[in-house]
Structure formats: C-alpha cells, structure tokens
Write a protein that holds these residues in place. Structure first.
Motif, PDB file in Angstrom:
ATOM      1  N   GLY A   1       1.014  -1.299  -0.420  1.00 45.54           N
ATOM      2  CA  GLY A   1       0.137   0.170  -0.082  1.00 45.54           C
ATOM      3  C   GLY A   1       1.639   1.116  -0.116  1.00 45.54           C
ATOM      4  N   HIS A   2       0.289   2.357  -0.655  1.00 41.87           N
ATOM      5  CA  HIS A   2       1.167   3.839  -0.483  1.00 41.87           C
ATOM      6  C   HIS A   2       1.628   4.021   0.729  1.00 41.87           C
ATOM      7  N   HIS A   3       0.892   3.569   2.163  1.00 41.30           N
ATOM      8  CA  HIS A   3       1.280   3.992   3.711  1.00 41.30           C
ATOM      9  C   HIS A   3       1.713   2.894   3.846  1.00 41.30           C
ATOM     10  N   GLY A   4       2.141   1.715   3.643  1.00 38.23           N
ATOM     11  CA  GLY A   4       3.161   1.112   4.208  1.00 38.23           C
ATOM     12  C   GLY A   4       1.915  -0.157   5.374  1.00 38.23           C
ATOM     13  N   GLN A   5       0.475   0.239   5.291  1.00 33.79           N
ATOM     14  CA  GLN A   5      -0.382  -0.840   6.169  1.00 33.79           C
ATOM     15  C   GLN A   5      -1.837  -0.974   5.296  1.00 33.79           C
ATOM     16  N   LEU A   6      -1.809  -2.156   4.860  1.00 30.00           N
ATOM     17  CA  LEU A   6      -2.539  -1.960   3.586  1.00 30.00           C
ATOM     18  C   LEU A   6      -3.364  -3.087   3.921  1.00 30.00           C
ATOM     19  N   THR A   7      -3.659  -3.915   5.422  1.00 28.41           N
ATOM     20  CA  THR A   7      -4.444  -4.547   6.507  1.00 28.41           C
ATOM     21  C   THR A   7      -5.711  -5.220   5.196  1.00 28.41           C
ATOM     22  N   LEU A   8      -5.323  -6.188   4.034  1.00 27.51           N
ATOM     23  CA  LEU A   8      -5.068  -6.829   2.985  1.00 27.51           C
ATOM     24  C   LEU A   8      -6.712  -7.205   3.292  1.00 27.51           C
ATOM     25  N   THR A   9      -7.680  -7.805   3.133  1.00 28.09           N
ATOM     26  CA  THR A   9      -8.650  -8.146   3.492  1.00 28.09           C
ATOM     27  C   THR A   9      -9.652  -8.813   1.832  1.00 28.09           C
ATOM     28  N   ALA A  10      -8.728  -8.484   0.917  1.00 30.89           N
ATOM     29  CA  ALA A  10      -9.973  -8.890  -0.223  1.00 30.89           C
ATOM     30  C   ALA A  10      -8.799  -9.093  -1.600  1.00 30.89           C
ATOM     31  N   VAL A  11      -9.151  -9.917  -2.663  1.00 29.06           N
ATOM     32  CA  VAL A  11      -7.900  -9.971  -3.994  1.00 29.06           C
ATOM     33  C   VAL A  11      -8.682 -10.435  -5.187  1.00 29.06           C
ATOM     34  N   PHE A  12      -8.681  -9.220  -6.016  1.00 29.53           N
ATOM     35  CA  PHE A  12     -10.010 -10.554  -6.431  1.00 29.53           C
ATOM     36  C   PHE A  12      -8.365 -10.026  -8.534  1.00 29.53           C
ATOM     37  N   LEU A  13      -7.847 -11.149  -9.131  1.00 27.72           N
ATOM     38  CA  LEU A  13      -6.868 -11.238 -10.137  1.00 27.72           C
ATOM     39  C   LEU A  13      -7.593 -11.235 -10.824  1.00 27.72           C
ATOM     40  N   ASP A  14      -7.433  -9.882 -11.768  1.00 21.88           N
ATOM     41  CA  ASP A  14      -8.225 -10.182 -13.098  1.00 21.88           C
ATOM     42  C   ASP A  14      -7.212 -10.018 -14.827  1.00 21.88           C
ATOM     43  N   GLU A  15      -7.207 -11.340 -14.402  1.00 25.63           N
ATOM     44  CA  GLU A  15      -6.026 -11.584 -16.114  1.00 25.63           C
ATOM     45  C   GLU A  15      -6.364 -11.103 -17.505  1.00 25.63           C
TER      46      GLU A  15
ATOM     47  N   ARG B   1      -8.196  -8.025 -17.677  1.00 27.73           N
ATOM     48  CA  ARG B   1      -7.167  -6.488 -17.616  1.00 27.73           C
ATOM     49  C   ARG B   1      -6.247  -6.807 -17.659  1.00 27.73           C
ATOM     50  N   ASP B   2      -4.559  -7.751 -17.292  1.00 22.09           N
ATOM     51  CA  ASP B   2      -4.412  -7.661 -16.601  1.00 22.09           C
ATOM     52  C   ASP B   2      -3.523  -6.910 -15.461  1.00 22.09           C
ATOM     53  N   ARG B   3      -4.906  -6.700 -14.489  1.00 19.46           N
ATOM     54  CA  ARG B   3      -5.177  -5.964 -12.929  1.00 19.46           C
ATOM     55  C   ARG B   3      -5.132  -6.875 -11.702  1.00 19.46           C
ATOM     56  N   LEU B   4      -4.079  -6.790 -10.984  1.00 25.29           N
ATOM     57  CA  LEU B   4      -5.033  -6.742  -9.333  1.00 25.29           C
ATOM     58  C   LEU B   4      -5.592  -6.371  -8.601  1.00 25.29           C
ATOM     59  N   PHE B   5      -6.679  -6.276  -8.427  1.00 19.27           N
ATOM     60  CA  PHE B   5      -7.342  -5.530  -7.098  1.00 19.27           C
ATOM     61  C   PHE B   5      -8.071  -5.620  -5.945  1.00 19.27           C
ATOM     62  N   LEU B   6      -6.950  -4.649  -5.134  1.00 21.15           N
ATOM     63  CA  LEU B   6      -6.768  -5.368  -3.662  1.00 21.15           C
ATOM     64  C   LEU B   6      -7.599  -4.766  -2.672  1.00 21.15           C
ATOM     65  N   GLY B   7      -8.792  -4.900  -2.050  1.00 22.08           N
ATOM     66  CA  GLY B   7      -8.978  -4.594  -0.998  1.00 22.08           C
ATOM     67  C   GLY B   7      -8.812  -4.229   0.219  1.00 22.08           C
ATOM     68  N   GLY B   8      -8.383  -3.535   1.402  1.00 22.40           N
ATOM     69  CA  GLY B   8      -8.078  -3.642   2.855  1.00 22.40           C
ATOM     70  C   GLY B   8      -9.420  -2.391   3.698  1.00 22.40           C
ATOM     71  N   LYS B   9      -8.588  -2.186   4.332  1.00 15.42           N
ATOM     72  CA  LYS B   9      -8.908  -1.477   5.133  1.00 15.42           C
ATOM     73  C   LYS B   9      -9.563   0.072   5.128  1.00 15.42           C
ATOM     74  N   ASP B  10     -10.682   0.515   4.536  1.00 17.84           N
ATOM     75  CA  ASP B  10     -11.045   2.267   4.185  1.00 17.84           C
ATOM     76  C   ASP B  10     -10.930   2.328   2.542  1.00 17.84           C
ATOM     77  N   VAL B  11      -9.987   1.323   2.262  1.00 17.66           N
ATOM     78  CA  VAL B  11      -8.984   1.826   1.136  1.00 17.66           C
ATOM     79  C   VAL B  11      -9.440   0.262  -0.259  1.00 17.66           C
ATOM     80  N   LEU B  12      -9.209   0.677  -1.441  1.00 15.69           N
ATOM     81  CA  LEU B  12      -8.906  -0.521  -2.982  1.00 15.69           C
ATOM     82  C   LEU B  12      -7.724   0.265  -3.072  1.00 15.69           C
ATOM     83  N   TYR B  13      -7.302  -0.740  -4.970  1.00 19.46           N
ATOM     84  CA  TYR B  13      -6.378  -0.467  -5.413  1.00 19.46           C
ATOM     85  C   TYR B  13      -6.236  -1.279  -6.333  1.00 19.46           C
ATOM     86  N   SER B  14      -5.629  -0.694  -6.983  1.00 21.88           N
ATOM     87  CA  SER B  14      -5.461  -1.346  -8.658  1.00 21.88           C
ATOM     88  C   SER B  14      -4.054  -1.194  -9.030  1.00 21.88           C
ATOM     89  N   LEU B  15      -3.579  -2.485  -9.471  1.00 21.88           N
ATOM     90  CA  LEU B  15      -2.100  -2.602 -10.016  1.00 21.88           C
ATOM     91  C   LEU B  15      -2.346  -3.410 -11.264  1.00 21.88           C
TER      92      LEU B  15
END
Length: 787
Positions: A48-62, A64-78
């Motif tokens: 995570g951008h702040h070093g504390q992701l607290t990861l609670t959900a992952v979706f690998l989208d092959e 779109r070639d993207r990895l979607f992450l869900g954590g505490k109050d946050v979502l990420y797209s890689l």
C-alpha cells in the motif's frame, strides 16, 4: 466408550510415528528466505501507499492484466503488464455517522471501519465491491474501464446496502460466487453473527435463502462457493458450497465437527405454498479426509481450512483440492485431500440420511422418494413426458416436505484413492491456503501444490504415485519465506498466464514467480535431483521445461530424481565432485568441529576417514557425534589424525562434498609455545590484575609506538599463531585483540583500520554482485512493488 477412546488414541499415536519416520523425505529440498527471493528477482511485495494495507480482499483479473485489492477503508488497482507499473488508490471509508454508531454499540475502534471483503467482476467495465461499513455493510460499483485502460473510480453517491452480501463483522468467514448477475453467498447475515444462511441476491429474481433450521445449517463456517455445471443444459447448473458445521448425526459426541459440500440449483425460486423464497433444492453430504489406521480406526481431519478448484478442459469435472486440520487433543495435523466431481455427484444421487426419532440411530432412508427427486433442478434432464416442471414452484408439496426434512445424504464423499495426497503432523506452522497448477513434464502431468501457512511461508509440493500402489510420496520442492516478518497467508491466486503466484496477507500482497530453475544449481545432476516439473537440464543449464519445445536435449526425472541415469554423459564427476580440500588444526584433548553442509536437507551424510592407505566409515559414539552441520569430536586424540571425507547420498546418487585433513597438535607443544613467547616479554606486558602475562601482544607491540624488539617478538607470535588460526580469521582476531588490550586512542585507530578493511571487502562483494546481477536481471513488471 473408554476402551474405544483408548484404541482411537493408539491409532493416532501410530499415525504420528509413521509420519515422523517419513519426515526426512518431507523436508523442503530448498529453503529460500525473504532476502533470497528479492535478490534473485523472484518476488516483490506491495504494502500500500502508506505501508499499512490490512489486506482483506483480492481479485486477479487476467483479462485486464490487473490486480485489485481491498483493505481497511481503501481499494487499489495494480497493472500487471510491462506497459505500466503505476498503482491507483480509492479511499472508501464508512458512510458518515456509521463509525460513531459502531463504537456506541460496544465494538472496538479497530473494527469500526470499512473492511472491503468482496471484489467480483460485475460487467465489462465495472467491479462489485462490498465492505463491512463499520458493521453496516455497503456495496458500490467500481468503474475499471475496458481492457488496456487504467481507469479506477468509485461514485460515493451510488452506494447500496450490502447486508447479505458480506458479514457485518470483519473477522467472520464467508464464501460467495457471482454468476449471471446474481450473487450466491454463504455467511452470517445479521449484526450479532447468528443468522447463518445461504443467500442469493441481486439480479432480477427475488432474494432466496435457507430456512432457519439446524438440520440445514448448524453453526456453519463457509470456506468456498463455486458454480459447477453438471452437463450442457444450463438449467441444470448448480452452486456448490464447502463448509464445516456441528454434526447433527454424530450421536453423543458433543461438539463434533464435520466438513460438508452442499449444493442448490441456480434456477431454484422456492415453493408456491411452502418454502416461499426459500431454497427447495438444498442438500448436503459429508466430506471425509482420513488416514487408515490400526484396528480399523481411521484418523479423521475434520476441520476444512481451504478449497481450490483445479479447472480442466472439461468445465464439468474440475478436481477439488482441500486442506483439512484435526481438532484432536492428541496432536496437531493437516492433510490435503483431492475429490472428483463424479464422486460428489454419486453421493448426491445416493440414499438420504434418515432418523425416525431421538432414540433411533441414523441410517439410510429406505422408503419411497417422491418425484422429482429432492435436490434436482427443473430442466430437460429432469422432465419426463407428462411430468414436466418449468420451475421449482411446480414441484409437489411432497417433494418440498421431503427436502426440508432430509437435507443430508447418507453416503459421504471420499477422496480419490481413499486417502490424502499430503499429511503433516506436529509442524511449527498451520496450513491455511492452497492453489494448484497442473504442469506438463517429460514423463507426464504433475499437480504442483502451493500451500500458504500462518507464518507467511509458501510450500511448493508435489505428490507422486508409485506404480499400482495406493501409497503416495510427498516431495516438498521449496519453502519460500514470502514476507519479511511472520504473518498469516489469507489468500492465494495463481496466474498460469504470467507464471506467478499472488500471496495475500494483512501485511500486503506478494507477487512470486512459480519457478526459478537456475536456483537449483549449475549441473545436470543438481537439476535432476530438484525433481521440479517446471525445470529440466537443457544441455548447458537448468531451465524452464517447455512441453511444446522443439529442443530434443532435455533431461528430467520427476518420479525418481536419478541423475545417474539422466546425466550419465554429463561428466558427473566434474560437475559435482569438485570438492573443497582444507587443512584443519586441532589440539590434543580439546574439541574440534568438521563442517559439512549438504546441498539438500533431504540428503543423507556419511563421514569416512582415511589414515595412510586405509579408508573406513567414521564410528560414531559419545565422543564423535554427527550433527546437521558437520562432525563434532568432543575430545581429540593423536590417532584421530587423517583425511575426513564428507559424502552425501540422495536418491541413490552419491557425491563427495568436502575433504578435511585433520592435524592434531600435541597439547604439550602448544603449552610450550605459549610459555616461550610469554617468557620473552618485558615486565611492561604483565597483566597487573593477575600478575601473569597477557595471552596476546598489547597494541603498542605491533603499532608505530612499539620498539623494534617488541615488533620482532610480535611477528614471531603472529607467525606461530597464524599456523593455528589461518589468515582468513585475521580480522576477527585483530578485533578481539584491540577490544581486550588497547587503550581508547589505539582502539579508535584499530577500529578505523578494521572499518576500512570491511569497506574494502564490502565494495568487492557489491562489485561481484552487481556484475552477476546485470547478467541475470530481468525487467520488472511492477516498479510500485517493494524491491
């Protein structure tokens, strides 16, 4: 009853002994630390951008070639592709006021956040995301754009109620699958975590759920949910749920836990007069994962931990891999069992479990089963001429009555070959997650299991079947320390397309390459001994095996790992018998240690000693002890002198690792040497605290301030002592000397000299490492991930 318990404990103990006796062959052949993975460019971690992701959900989208992450109050797209390495973030806290309401109800501050628990593809441009919302679940649609774009936005004004889609409590397990615009979920759907249900929500049809009845679900813990078609008729599609629950059929064993597979028809709409908006097709069967034991008593692994569907070309028949644990007081154990869909369907097509009253034993139902059979779907498969059903609302009441009172099947589902493919007992970690890759090798297909633990490591394991025997051989190829500090692995996804593993934990998500063949060594024999289906010897190096490659020169032996046959023309003696020859000094009546580290912990070490022309195996006793790192001689005798040869044996292949020439110094000679040098020292070298002489020359004797006679004496001392310690240990000796005898001024001077020496050594090491790294380095996919 007591006698039965005693026999059962005996069976467990016998199983434990059998497992421990096989431990030598189950240890990882290669252990790679967190630093090893980073330095070989095999792993990278995103926290995570702040070093504390607290990861609670992952979706690998092959797609779109993207990895979607869900954590505490946050979502990420890689982005996973080489075109872009940026990551995007969405801040998604609970709705205004919900956090304060959560705290007022008595929940902890740390719980009162929006933990994203669900990430599923909704359509071609949007994801469905659901979070706990500070114990008031909420859902939103995330715009992720089309393939090739990196769009990632959430409309905060378009947030929906998420009740029934994710649990209120972020710590409670649940399972879900999304199909045809409808979400099928097994969870506890209320604030208190007591209403355990299987729900269907979203889509155009009315919400469906199970009745509140312990016969249906008794305190379940949902693990996985999957839609698996039975045939080409889509009306016959069924959704399968994997879970554990308290067993109602367990008799007097209070608190007994059984693992289950349950199913519902995807087109179930409930009954017309009864079971309105309730499942009318729900049935369940027990999943058995056990090891046969003495006295006919099996050791059961009852607690289901994780499930992975290994999809095949036939979408109707995936292989079901499942991790189980014991709840026994005797020992902690884990097992992996594999189930065939044909066996699961056979259990559901068999007799129903039945019990007349509280005093009757459970048995198979032998009465008339109504038509259509409870648990089947209204479809072309079910319908008969004159007896056609377009919907479950058309089912007779007798069918619905029977379904409500007989949800359990009598026959359990047994694993393939009736036993686990992997068993581990009394290990210092727990098996938590599993994914599997089916790999083509030179001699057939192998299922490579990647198993995540509660300490942040991943085991890479294959199970081999020997001929017609039911016995399996477990081969642990690697143990990978994926995270810097121990942290539980909470999710695992595998990308066959990218040949990568995505490992999630509260600390973040790691991208790990499935293999790095050059790690196994630079010789044909080492590559063959690795027994990795991904890797083969190509004539010059250990490289990835490509099943469709036109290269004819490939050496690989997964089943036996026998380099003698595979590498007979590859100069085995030149490859592996390039041994280390060293002279080792020891002092009579003192102890000494002869170090020898095998290249594999699965190898067996043998020590030989050669004295004059006679060579024999070293006799071990209380004085001469073999350890994992070498040979310890607790008290040296003159007759121990000789050449010690360390040899390893692995899968019938033997190689020499090291030759050590042990020379034993007479104790009297060493004493005379020290007495002679001490006698030649002036009174200024006396140790005032003891009245004797210092065992080492003071700093002044070998620095600029010393007299010529002092320097000469120190050189003599150095000449003598270096014969004992060897030049490689000089920096350590200097450091010890200055620490013990130098004054502050001289200590600082010596510290500077030692520091310069270390810096020179480090510069040389980095230069070598950089030179090697530039030759081996490959382009990174994700610069946003930690190096």
């Amino acid at each position: 009853m007591k006698e039965l318990t005693r026999v059962h404990h005996m069976a467990l103990a016998a199983l434990l002994v059998a497992i421990v006796s096989a431990t030598k062959f189950n240890v990882p052949r290669l252990r790679l630390s967190y630093k090893d993975l980073l330095s070989t460019n095999r792993s990278s971690v995103f926290s995570g951008h702040h070093g504390q992701l607290t990861l609670t959900a992952v979706f690998l989208d092959e797609y779109r070639d993207r990895l979607f992450l869900g954590g505490k109050d946050v979502l990420y797209s890689l982005m996973l592709g080489p075109a872009s390495s940026e990551s995007k973030e969405i801040y998604w806290p609970p709705l205004p006021g919900n956090k304060e309401d959560c705290v007022e109800t008595g929940k902890e501050q740390t719980e009162c956040a929006n933990f994203v628990r669900l990430l599923k593809p909704y359509n071609r441009t949007h994801l469905l995301a659901c979070g706990t919302g500070a114990f008031q679940p909420m859902c939103a649609f995330i715009n992720v754009g089309h393939r090739g774009e990196h769009v990632f936005t959430l409309d905060p004004t378009n947030v929906e109620n998420g009740r029934g889609k994710v649990p209120h409590d972020p710590s409670l397990p649940f399972a879900s699958t999304f199909s045809g615009g409808e979400l099928y979920t097994g969870l506890t759907a209320d604030f208190l975590g007591r209403d355990s249900v299987i729900l269907r929500s979203m889509g155009g049809r009315s919400t469906m759920r199970t009745e509140t009845d312990e016969k249906l679900l008794h305190d379940p813990k949902f693990i996985a949910a999957h839609l698996i078609p039975d045939n080409d008729d889509r009306d016959d599609d069924k959704v399968y749920f994997f879970f554990t629950e308290k067993a109602t059929e367990a008799g007097n064993r209070e608190g007994a836990i059984h693992s289950r597979v349950g199913r519902v028809c995807a087109n179930d709409v409930g009954g017309q007069r009864m079971l309105v908006n309730k499942w009318s097709t729900f049935i369940k069967a027990r999943l058995v994962c056990s090891v046969p034991g003495p006295h006919g008593i099996d050791t059961h692994f009852n607690q289901l931990e994780d499930v992975f569907l290994l999809r095949t070309k036939d979408e109707r028949n995936p292989d079901v891999y499942a991790i189980f644990s014991t709840i026994s007081n005797v020992f902690q154990g884990f097992a992996v069992c594999v189930y065939r869909m044909a066996d699961i369907r056979e259990a559901f097509n068999g007799p129903f479990a039945h019990k007349e009253g509280p005093d009757y034993q459970w048995g198979a139902y032998e009465g008339r089963v109504p038509y259509p059979r409870p648990g089947v779907c209204p479809s072309k498969i079910t319908n008969q001429p004159g007896r056609e059903f377009s919907s479950t609302k058309d089912f007779p009441d007798s069918v619905l009555h029977f379904a409500r009172s007989h949800p359990l099947m009598w026959r359990p589902v047994y694993p393939a070959l009736r036993q686990p493919v992997l068993v581990k007992a009394n290990i210092p970690y727990k098996l938590k997650q599993i994914v599997v890759d089916r790999v083509e090798a030179e001699d057939g297909q192998y299922d490579v299991m990647f198993i995540g633990t509660d300490i942040g490591t991943v085991l890479k394991v294959i199970a081999l079947h020997s001929g017609n025997s039911l016995e399996t051989e477990e081969v642990t190829l690697e143990e990978l320390q994926v995270f810097k500090v121990p942290t539980p692995v909470t999710s695992m996804d595998i990308s066959v397309k990218r040949q990568a593993l995505y490992v999630g934990s509260p600390a973040g998500v790691a991208q790990v390459k499935l293999h790095r063949c050059e790690t196994y060594g630079k010789a044909c024999a080492e590559c063959c001994l690795a027994r990795d289906p991904y890797c083969a010897w190509d004539g010059s190096s250990c490289a990835q095996y490509a099943a469709n490659s036109k290269r004819r020169y490939r050496r690989q032996d997964i089943r036996h790992g026998n380099p003698v046959l595979q590498c007979v023309d590859q100069n085995l003696s030149e490859d592996l018998d390039v041994t280390e020859d060293r002279v080792v000094y020891g002092t009579e009546n003192n102890s000494t240690f002869l170090e020898c580290l095998p290249r594999s912990p699965q190898a067996t070490i043998t020590w030989l000693v050669q004295q004059q022309d006679h060579k024999e195996e070293v006799k071990l006793d209380d004085r001469v002890i073999a350890t994992e790192r070498g040979l310890l001689i607790r008290r040296l005798f003159r007759q121990d002198e000789g050449v010690y040869i360390c040899r390893s044996r692995e899968h019938s292949f033997t190689q020499t690792l090291v030759r050590l020439s042990l020379e034993v110094l007479q104790g009297e000679t060493v004493d005379e040497l020290m007495a002679r040098d001490n006698a030649g020292l002036s009174d200024s070298y006396k140790d005032r605290s003891t009245g004797g002489y210092r065992a080492w020359m003071p700093c002044g004797a070998y620095t600029r301030g010393g007299s010529s006679s002092q320097i000469g004496q120190s050189r003599t001392w150095f000449k003598d002592i270096m014969q004992l310690i060897g030049p490689s240990n000089l920096p350590h000796v200097e450091e010890y000397c200055e620490r013990m005898w130098c004054n502050d001024k001289l200590r600082r001077k010596h510290k500077g000299m030692l520091e310069k020496y270390r810096q020179a050594q480090e510069s040389a090491r980095k230069a070598r490492s950089k030179s090697s790294g530039e030759r081996n380095r490959t382009p990174r996919d994700l610069s946003a991930w930690e190096e």
